[in-house]
Design a protein around this motif. Structure first.
Motif, PDB file in Angstrom:
ATOM      1  N   TYR A   1     -17.425  -6.531  26.874  1.00 52.47           N
ATOM      2  CA  TYR A   1     -18.045  -5.341  26.295  1.00 52.47           C
ATOM      3  C   TYR A   1     -19.563  -5.482  26.406  1.00 52.47           C
ATOM      4  CZ  TYR A   1     -18.768  -1.375  23.192  1.00 52.47           C
ATOM      5  OH  TYR A   1     -19.121  -0.151  22.691  1.00 52.47           O
ATOM      6  N   PRO A   2     -20.255  -4.495  27.033  1.00 50.73           N
ATOM      7  CA  PRO A   2     -21.698  -4.625  27.263  1.00 50.73           C
ATOM      8  C   PRO A   2     -22.486  -4.746  25.969  1.00 50.73           C
ATOM      9  CG  PRO A   2     -20.772  -2.876  28.629  1.00 50.73           C
ATOM     10  CD  PRO A   2     -19.703  -3.273  27.659  1.00 50.73           C
ATOM     11  N   GLY A   3     -23.507  -5.542  26.034  1.00 54.66           N
ATOM     12  CA  GLY A   3     -24.390  -5.767  24.885  1.00 54.66           C
ATOM     13  C   GLY A   3     -25.184  -7.034  25.123  1.00 54.66           C
ATOM     14  N   PHE A   4     -26.506  -6.946  25.030  1.00 55.93           N
ATOM     15  CA  PHE A   4     -27.352  -8.109  25.290  1.00 55.93           C
ATOM     16  C   PHE A   4     -28.539  -8.096  24.332  1.00 55.93           C
ATOM     17  CE2 PHE A   4     -28.544  -4.635  28.057  1.00 55.93           C
ATOM     18  CZ  PHE A   4     -29.919  -4.556  27.917  1.00 55.93           C
ATOM     19  N   THR A   5     -29.156  -9.249  24.206  1.00 54.99           N
ATOM     20  CA  THR A   5     -30.289  -9.400  23.292  1.00 54.99           C
ATOM     21  C   THR A   5     -31.455 -10.037  24.015  1.00 54.99           C
ATOM     22  OG1 THR A   5     -28.712  -9.774  21.486  1.00 54.99           O
ATOM     23  CG2 THR A   5     -31.014 -10.346  21.058  1.00 54.99           C
ATOM     24  N   TYR A   6     -32.656  -9.503  23.771  1.00 51.93           N
ATOM     25  CA  TYR A   6     -33.880 -10.121  24.289  1.00 51.93           C
ATOM     26  C   TYR A   6     -34.341 -11.194  23.303  1.00 51.93           C
ATOM     27  CZ  TYR A   6     -34.499  -6.010  27.372  1.00 51.93           C
ATOM     28  OH  TYR A   6     -34.352  -5.024  28.321  1.00 51.93           O
ATOM     29  N   ARG A   7     -34.847 -12.295  23.843  1.00 49.38           N
ATOM     30  CA  ARG A   7     -35.454 -13.320  22.975  1.00 49.38           C
ATOM     31  C   ARG A   7     -36.495 -14.091  23.784  1.00 49.38           C
ATOM     32  NH1 ARG A   7     -30.140 -14.100  22.796  1.00 49.38           N
ATOM     33  NH2 ARG A   7     -30.179 -13.870  20.534  1.00 49.38           N
TER      34      ARG A   7
ATOM     35  N   ASN B   1     -37.585 -17.213  22.590  1.00 49.01           N
ATOM     36  CA  ASN B   1     -37.342 -18.632  22.316  1.00 49.01           C
ATOM     37  C   ASN B   1     -36.376 -19.180  23.365  1.00 49.01           C
ATOM     38  OD1 ASN B   1     -36.068 -21.069  21.217  1.00 49.01           O
ATOM     39  ND2 ASN B   1     -37.195 -20.591  19.341  1.00 49.01           N
ATOM     40  N   ARG B   2     -36.893 -20.043  24.231  1.00 49.45           N
ATOM     41  CA  ARG B   2     -36.083 -20.535  25.347  1.00 49.45           C
ATOM     42  C   ARG B   2     -34.957 -21.468  24.906  1.00 49.45           C
ATOM     43  NH1 ARG B   2     -38.431 -19.439  30.422  1.00 49.45           N
ATOM     44  NH2 ARG B   2     -40.403 -18.333  30.192  1.00 49.45           N
ATOM     45  N   THR B   3     -35.181 -22.205  23.828  1.00 49.54           N
ATOM     46  CA  THR B   3     -34.137 -23.100  23.318  1.00 49.54           C
ATOM     47  C   THR B   3     -32.963 -22.280  22.793  1.00 49.54           C
ATOM     48  OG1 THR B   3     -35.794 -24.749  22.698  1.00 49.54           O
ATOM     49  CG2 THR B   3     -33.627 -24.948  21.677  1.00 49.54           C
ATOM     50  N   LEU B   4     -33.304 -21.232  22.032  1.00 50.68           N
ATOM     51  CA  LEU B   4     -32.260 -20.356  21.504  1.00 50.68           C
ATOM     52  C   LEU B   4     -31.547 -19.633  22.644  1.00 50.68           C
ATOM     53  CD1 LEU B   4     -31.201 -19.664  18.697  1.00 50.68           C
ATOM     54  CD2 LEU B   4     -32.747 -17.685  18.662  1.00 50.68           C
ATOM     55  N   HIS B   5     -32.314 -19.231  23.654  1.00 53.26           N
ATOM     56  CA  HIS B   5     -31.715 -18.577  24.821  1.00 53.26           C
ATOM     57  C   HIS B   5     -30.716 -19.506  25.511  1.00 53.26           C
ATOM     58  CE1 HIS B   5     -31.297 -16.440  28.629  1.00 53.26           C
ATOM     59  NE2 HIS B   5     -31.665 -17.548  29.255  1.00 53.26           N
ATOM     60  N   ALA B   6     -31.108 -20.774  25.678  1.00 53.94           N
ATOM     61  CA  ALA B   6     -30.222 -21.741  26.330  1.00 53.94           C
ATOM     62  C   ALA B   6     -28.929 -21.923  25.528  1.00 53.94           C
ATOM     63  CB  ALA B   6     -30.941 -23.076  26.491  1.00 53.94           C
ATOM     64  N   LEU B   7     -29.057 -21.925  24.192  1.00 54.68           N
ATOM     65  CA  LEU B   7     -27.885 -22.077  23.333  1.00 54.68           C
ATOM     66  C   LEU B   7     -26.951 -20.869  23.478  1.00 54.68           C
ATOM     67  CD1 LEU B   7     -26.325 -23.513  21.065  1.00 54.68           C
ATOM     68  CD2 LEU B   7     -27.802 -22.320  19.409  1.00 54.68           C
ATOM     69  N   TYR B   8     -27.525 -19.676  23.410  1.00 51.82           N
ATOM     70  CA  TYR B   8     -26.725 -18.459  23.548  1.00 51.82           C
ATOM     71  C   TYR B   8     -26.101 -18.371  24.941  1.00 51.82           C
ATOM     72  CZ  TYR B   8     -27.664 -16.015  19.156  1.00 51.82           C
ATOM     73  OH  TYR B   8     -27.682 -15.635  17.839  1.00 51.82           O
ATOM     74  N   ALA B   9     -26.863 -18.776  25.971  1.00 57.30           N
ATOM     75  CA  ALA B   9     -26.337 -18.735  27.336  1.00 57.30           C
ATOM     76  C   ALA B   9     -25.134 -19.671  27.476  1.00 57.30           C
ATOM     77  CB  ALA B   9     -27.432 -19.127  28.328  1.00 57.30           C
ATOM     78  N   THR B  10     -25.216 -20.819  26.821  1.00 57.93           N
ATOM     79  CA  THR B  10     -24.095 -21.764  26.856  1.00 57.93           C
ATOM     80  C   THR B  10     -22.865 -21.169  26.177  1.00 57.93           C
ATOM     81  OG1 THR B  10     -25.604 -23.659  26.844  1.00 57.93           O
ATOM     82  CG2 THR B  10     -23.328 -24.069  26.190  1.00 57.93           C
ATOM     83  N   LEU B  11     -23.087 -20.558  25.006  1.00 57.49           N
ATOM     84  CA  LEU B  11     -21.972 -20.020  24.223  1.00 57.49           C
ATOM     85  C   LEU B  11     -21.354 -18.769  24.855  1.00 57.49           C
ATOM     86  CD1 LEU B  11     -23.369 -20.420  20.585  1.00 57.49           C
ATOM     87  CD2 LEU B  11     -21.527 -21.750  21.649  1.00 57.49           C
ATOM     88  N   PHE B  12     -22.212 -17.890  25.387  1.00 59.91           N
ATOM     89  CA  PHE B  12     -21.724 -16.588  25.829  1.00 59.91           C
ATOM     90  C   PHE B  12     -21.679 -16.399  27.344  1.00 59.91           C
ATOM     91  CE2 PHE B  12     -23.498 -15.848  21.542  1.00 59.91           C
ATOM     92  CZ  PHE B  12     -22.329 -15.448  20.905  1.00 59.91           C
ATOM     93  N   HIS B  13     -22.279 -17.340  28.097  1.00 55.41           N
ATOM     94  CA  HIS B  13     -22.192 -17.270  29.556  1.00 55.41           C
ATOM     95  C   HIS B  13     -21.329 -18.411  30.100  1.00 55.41           C
ATOM     96  CE1 HIS B  13     -26.320 -14.973  29.804  1.00 55.41           C
ATOM     97  NE2 HIS B  13     -25.377 -14.295  29.212  1.00 55.41           N
ATOM     98  N   THR B  14     -21.748 -19.635  29.790  1.00 53.50           N
ATOM     99  CA  THR B  14     -21.114 -20.809  30.398  1.00 53.50           C
ATOM    100  C   THR B  14     -19.689 -21.040  29.893  1.00 53.50           C
ATOM    101  OG1 THR B  14     -23.303 -21.817  30.593  1.00 53.50           O
ATOM    102  CG2 THR B  14     -21.394 -23.252  30.912  1.00 53.50           C
ATOM    103  N   VAL B  15     -19.510 -21.082  28.560  1.00 49.57           N
ATOM    104  CA  VAL B  15     -18.190 -21.388  27.991  1.00 49.57           C
ATOM    105  C   VAL B  15     -17.138 -20.346  28.409  1.00 49.57           C
ATOM    106  CG1 VAL B  15     -16.865 -21.627  25.858  1.00 49.57           C
ATOM    107  CG2 VAL B  15     -19.108 -22.739  26.064  1.00 49.57           C
ATOM    108  N   PRO B  16     -17.393 -19.030  28.252  1.00 53.58           N
ATOM    109  CA  PRO B  16     -16.390 -18.058  28.703  1.00 53.58           C
ATOM    110  C   PRO B  16     -16.089 -18.169  30.200  1.00 53.58           C
ATOM    111  CG  PRO B  16     -18.009 -16.995  27.286  1.00 53.58           C
ATOM    112  CD  PRO B  16     -18.533 -18.359  27.585  1.00 53.58           C
TER     113      PRO B  16
ATOM    114  N   ARG C   1     -21.879  -4.707  33.319  1.00 51.42           N
ATOM    115  CA  ARG C   1     -20.533  -5.292  33.348  1.00 51.42           C
ATOM    116  C   ARG C   1     -20.261  -6.149  32.115  1.00 51.42           C
ATOM    117  NH1 ARG C   1     -19.666  -9.005  37.305  1.00 51.42           N
ATOM    118  NH2 ARG C   1     -17.415  -8.706  37.070  1.00 51.42           N
ATOM    119  N   GLY C   2     -21.306  -6.383  31.320  1.00 48.55           N
ATOM    120  CA  GLY C   2     -21.137  -7.124  30.074  1.00 48.55           C
ATOM    121  C   GLY C   2     -21.203  -8.627  30.207  1.00 48.55           C
ATOM    122  N   THR C   3     -21.528  -9.139  31.403  1.00 54.41           N
ATOM    123  CA  THR C   3     -21.534 -10.596  31.596  1.00 54.41           C
ATOM    124  C   THR C   3     -22.838 -11.253  31.153  1.00 54.41           C
ATOM    125  OG1 THR C   3     -22.275 -10.332  33.875  1.00 54.41           O
ATOM    126  CG2 THR C   3     -19.909 -10.461  33.515  1.00 54.41           C
ATOM    127  N   ILE C   4     -23.892 -10.455  30.941  1.00 52.68           N
ATOM    128  CA  ILE C   4     -25.160 -10.999  30.445  1.00 52.68           C
ATOM    129  C   ILE C   4     -25.300 -10.629  28.974  1.00 52.68           C
ATOM    130  CG2 ILE C   4     -27.674 -10.745  30.531  1.00 52.68           C
ATOM    131  CD1 ILE C   4     -27.526 -10.629  33.518  1.00 52.68           C
TER     132      ILE C   4
END
Length: 526
Positions: free
Chosen positions: A372-378, A380-395, A294-297
């Motif tokens: 639009y579907p598309g995800f990245t494996y990482r 680094n948990r700090t970087l993951h938290a940053l990306y999650a904030t930008l692309f999960h939480t904020v939207p 669904r593109g949410t992750i």
């Protein structure tokens, strides 16, 4: 095959399975070479008791037994009343599940063979009434114990009661059963997740199950929470720990009960039966898989070089059914443990699985696609938290503002937090890999292959047997679309139009964001 009466092993076998040997020698339900070579023949006229029948695996098990072992006498399923609904009504609701459609079309009378027994594994004597218990003790031939809590974040007390103590209570009744042929316990391949190599044997648990059960019974909840922190140690959660202790209890009772333990890895959608891609829940990796589609992750904590070990639900079901037969038809001096995993026969990495997920998310989008579907494996948990904030939480927060302003109930932020929690809970399994040994599972594959009706039971996941990950992930995506999202294939054309719009929206958003970042950077420097 069976142990001859003059065999040097006969005495030790009689000590190990005293009632089962007597039963096989004196009861027509299991006698003769034909039954030994025929899986469905083993179930002829048998009465079966199942715990956990309302779960994902349990439903599939009941369906396959009714469809492929049609000579069985009856199936008794342990159920508890729920939301004011009696067990008989819950059973009727259970049969409405699409998993039973083939039986509904072929032989609807088969449902009459299934009876509900009111009870609960969290209660003494399973909460079963005296009359029902007496019936089970006098009549049951085969027991499948699959009831458990599979929540990774379950507190220690509930996990012990449901997974460890619940297993003990089932075994206590099994020890009284006069006509028991086989007991199969559903465990997990990850109950020994503290080890890199996992043999098909029951390891000594880090703590004595009886002592832990006693502690849970007498300690205050606050003390149990402190105890949990100490006990988990190298275990990622209470689920794997309590399942390890449950296995030990099964082993201790295996001298009196003809037992087997089946350890599936991560159970996912069906490969072939009852329908390719059938799945009916979004727990664990299925929910993550759905949201990737669904593109949410957008970001996942994962080491893409590691193997992912998922196993189709119908392969697990067929392993359970044939393991019950194999335990008796090919007796062993030791209790058999079956590592029911994909890594030993058809391994795949997280990277490849992710690529296939992305491929079919774009090929078969749902009308419920959000981004639009598309995800990245990482890793680094700090970087993951940053990306999650930008692309999960904020939207999600912005969407909630829109929902609130338009008079609708805000829900996206709560949903985003649920996704983040699921990703965090599964991160241990996506950043580690295990070498699951499978010599006993190989024995089962060979035994089923040579059984007269072996073609009915899919326990071999090798590519030589027709299984490919490309086809499976495609069916998995279509199964989630059909059975979980209830999205008919007729919506595919409109969904692709929506997907195309989301693609261009994403590109425009990326360009605007890049321009804004360059503008801010330029102003800052000059």
């Amino acid at each position: 095959m069976g142990v001859p009466q003059n065999s040097p092993f006969a005495a030790s076998e009689a000590k190990k399975f005293p009632r089962e040997i007597e039963y096989c020698n004196n009861n027509s339900l299991f006698s003769g070479e034909a039954t030994m070579n025929n899986v469905s023949g083993f179930y002829e006229n048998s009465k079966i008791f199942i715990t956990g029948a309302t779960g994902f695996l349990g439903k599939a098990l009941v369906e396959k037994l009714l469809r492929s072992c049609d000579g069985l006498d009856s199936v008794y399923v342990l159920m508890r009343p729920k939301r004011g609904m009696a067990v008989e009504q819950r059973l009727k609701e259970l049969f409405k599940n699409p998993v039973f459609n083939r039986i509904r079309e072929k032989d609807p009378d088969a449902f009459e063979k299934v009876k509900a027994i009111s009870g609960d594994v969290s209660l003494p004597n399973l909460g079963i009434g005296d009359g029902d218990k007496a019936f089970l003790v006098d009549n049951i031939n085969i027991v499948f114990h699959s009831a458990a809590t599979v929540k990774f974040n379950e507190d220690l007390k509930n996990a012990v009661i449901l997974n460890t103590l619940g297993t003990k209570r089932v075994l206590q009744i099994c020890k009284e059963m006069k006509r028991l042929k086989s007991f199969v316990h559903v465990s997990t391949a990850y109950c020994n997740s503290d080890k890199d190599t996992v043999e098909e044997t029951v390891y000594k648990p880090p703590y004595d199950p009886e002592a832990v059960i006693n502690c849970i019974d007498v300690l205050a909840d606050e003390a149990i929470d402190v105890l949990a922190q100490k006990m988990l140690d190298k275990h990622p959660n209470t689920y794997t720990l309590t399942k390890a202790m449950a296995e030990h209890i099964v082993l201790e009772n295996s001298e009196l009960i003809p037992s087997a333990v089946v350890r599936p890895s991560i159970i996912t959608a069906a490969w072939k039966e009852p329908y390719p891609g059938w799945v009916d829940n979004i727990s664990g990796i299925t929910g993550i898989f759905m949201e990737c589609g669904r593109g949410t992750i957008k970001t996942i904590i994962c080491d893409e070089k590691c193997r992912i070990d998922v196993i189709p639900v119908d392969v697990v079901v067929d392993t359970l059914i044939t393991a019950a037969w194999h335990t008796v038809a090919n007796r062993s001096n030791a209790m058999r443990v079956y590592n029911c995993t994909s890594g030993f026969s058809n391994p795949i990495t997280w990277k490849k699985f992710g690529e296939l997920t992305q491929k079919y998310a774009l090929e078969y989008p749902s009308k419920y696609v959000t981004w639009y579907p598309g995800f990245t494996y990482r890793t680094n948990r700090t970087l993951h938290a940053l990306y999650a904030t930008l692309f999960h939480t904020v939207p999600s927060a912005l969407l909630d503002v829109f929902l609130y302003c338009s008079g609708q109930q805000p829900m996206m932020l709560k949903f985003s937090r649920k996704i983040y929690s699921a990703l965090s809970a599964g991160s241990f399994f996506s950043t580690h890999e295990w070498d699951f040994k499978a010599s006993t599972m190989d024995e089962l594959v060979e035994a089923v292959k040579h059984a007269e009706d072996g073609e009915r039971f899919n326990v071999d996941l090798r590519e030589s047997n027709g299984f490919t990950w490309d086809c499976y992930v495609k069916d998995f995506m279509l199964g989630v679309r059909k059975f979980v999202l209830k999205d008919d294939v007729s919506s595919l054309a409109k969904a692709k139009i929506k997907l195309n719009r989301l693609y261009w929206f994403q590109k425009i958003f990326q360009i605007v964001s890049l321009y804004a970042m360059l503008k801010v950077t330029t102003n800052f420097l000059y």
